[in-house]
Design a protein around this motif. Structure first.
Motif, short mmCIF file in Angstrom:
data_model
loop_
_atom_site.label_atom_id
_atom_site.label_comp_id
_atom_site.label_asym_id
_atom_site.label_seq_id
_atom_site.Cartn_x
_atom_site.Cartn_y
_atom_site.Cartn_z
N LEU A 113 6.77 -4.30 8.05
CA LEU A 113 5.70 -5.11 7.43
C LEU A 113 4.43 -5.06 8.29
CD1 LEU A 113 7.83 -8.23 6.38
CD2 LEU A 113 6.93 -6.44 4.88
N ARG A 132 -4.33 -7.47 5.55
CA ARG A 132 -3.22 -8.05 4.79
C ARG A 132 -1.91 -7.35 5.16
NH1 ARG A 132 -6.70 -4.53 3.62
NH2 ARG A 132 -7.78 -5.65 2.00
N THR A 133 -0.80 -8.06 4.90
CA THR A 133 0.54 -7.50 5.14
C THR A 133 0.91 -6.58 3.98
OG1 THR A 133 1.11 -9.67 6.04
CG2 THR A 133 2.94 -8.16 5.61
N VAL A 134 1.55 -5.47 4.29
CA VAL A 134 2.09 -4.59 3.23
C VAL A 134 3.50 -4.15 3.65
CG1 VAL A 134 -0.19 -3.71 2.52
CG2 VAL A 134 1.17 -2.44 4.21
N VAL A 135 4.19 -3.52 2.72
CA VAL A 135 5.50 -2.94 3.03
C VAL A 135 5.30 -1.45 3.31
CG1 VAL A 135 7.85 -2.50 2.19
CG2 VAL A 135 6.65 -4.59 1.48
N PHE A 188 1.78 2.97 1.77
CA PHE A 188 2.26 1.74 1.11
C PHE A 188 1.83 1.81 -0.35
CE2 PHE A 188 -1.59 -0.91 0.49
CZ PHE A 188 -2.50 -0.37 1.40
N TYR A 189 2.40 0.91 -1.16
CA TYR A 189 2.07 0.87 -2.60
C TYR A 189 1.22 -0.36 -2.89
CZ TYR A 189 6.21 3.93 -2.86
OH TYR A 189 7.13 4.92 -2.67
N THR A 190 0.36 -0.22 -3.85
CA THR A 190 -0.44 -1.39 -4.23
C THR A 190 -0.88 -1.30 -5.68
OG1 THR A 190 -2.12 -2.93 -3.44
CG2 THR A 190 -2.76 -0.60 -3.53
N SER A 218 -6.51 -4.29 -7.25
CA SER A 218 -6.68 -5.20 -6.11
C SER A 218 -7.93 -4.86 -5.30
CB SER A 218 -5.44 -5.17 -5.21
OG SER A 218 -5.33 -3.91 -4.59
N PRO A 219 -8.51 -5.86 -4.64
CA PRO A 219 -9.73 -5.62 -3.85
C PRO A 219 -9.58 -4.50 -2.82
CG PRO A 219 -9.38 -7.97 -4.10
CD PRO A 219 -8.18 -7.29 -4.71
N LYS A 220 -8.40 -4.38 -2.22
CA LYS A 220 -8.25 -3.37 -1.16
C LYS A 220 -8.48 -1.96 -1.68
CE LYS A 220 -3.81 -4.66 -0.70
NZ LYS A 220 -3.70 -5.26 -2.05
#
Ligand SMILES: Cc1cc2nc3c(=O)[nH]c(=O)nc-3n(C[C@H](O)[C@H](O)[C@H](O)COP(=O)(O)O)c2cc1C
Length: 197
Positions: free
Chosen positions: A31, A46-49, A62-64, A68-70
């Motif tokens: 994480l 921010r935290t991601v997997v 990572f997936y998103t 999203s703003p990122k």
């Protein structure tokens, strides 16, 4: 503490631990915190997997959600800094990456989507985009599996954020004698050196 005492061994320890974190749900590197910069120049973290690590190609991803703003940040400035902290080994690793975004129609995004469990896919099929204001916290919910959102619903919002690592900063707390090392990767090759902490 990481076992190796030389730079080459340490480099291998780092990639070994990052790779292990993808498979091991308990690994603290699973994480990471990922930092981007908004088009207005504001930092955002921010935290991601951590989903995938390719040690030979020195890639992490990572997936998103595309909404999203990122994702807007990364479209504007395709750089991300990744922060990993292992409290039991007292090791911090920071990666600097050049980012590419993989979306539907793209072979990488398609392949990862195929391997994504149905329950995880549902998050991308939510109607309300991430970051949107709501009147009530219950407005935002996952589509129900019973609604059979279909194999592909949400795929258009699924993004693989792939970071190509061009700098590593390793920092280890060891009583009164810490260790710090950096590697930079250029077309000329990989250059590692010890750094004052
Ligand atoms: C433990 C944990 C894991 C998370 N994993 C992810 C992830 O893999 N991808 C993601 O987009 N957001 C993930 N999030 C949510 C993000 O931290 C963040 O709050 C959200 O994506 C909005 O970020 P943004 O507004 O900067 O785009 C996770 C949050 C937590 C607490």
């Amino acid at each position: 503490m990481f076992p190796s005492t030389d730079l080459q061994g340490l480099w291998e320890n780092i990639w070994h631990e990052l790779t292990s974190a993808v498979r091991d749900r308990q690994h603290p590197f699973r994480l990471p915190a990922v930092a981007t910069v908004s088009p207005e120049g504001e930092p955002a973290v921010r935290t991601v997997v951590l989903r995938h690590v390719h040690s030979e190609q020195r890639r992490v991803d990572f997936y998103t959600d595309a909404r999203s703003p990122k994702v807007k940040h990364l479209q504007h400035q395709p750089r991300a800094s990744w922060h990993f902290w292992d409290p039991s080994r007292q090791v911090q690793i920071r990666l600097m990456t050049q980012v590419t975004l993989h979306r539907d129609g793209d072979a990488i995004a398609r392949q990862r989507w195929e391997n994504c469990p149905m329950a995880s896919r549902l998050a991308y099929a939510k109607e309300i985009p991430p970051g949107q204001r709501m009147k009530d916290s219950t407005e935002d919910r996952l589509p129900s599996l019973d609604d059979h959102p279909g194999e592909q619903k949400g795929q258009e919002n699924f993004v693989v954020v792939m970071g190509s690592v061009d700098q590593i900063d390793f920092y280890e707390i060891m009583g009164h004698r810490h260790r710090r090392a950096q590697w930079s990767m250029t077309r000329a090759g990989i250059h590692g050196e010890w750094i004052a902490w």
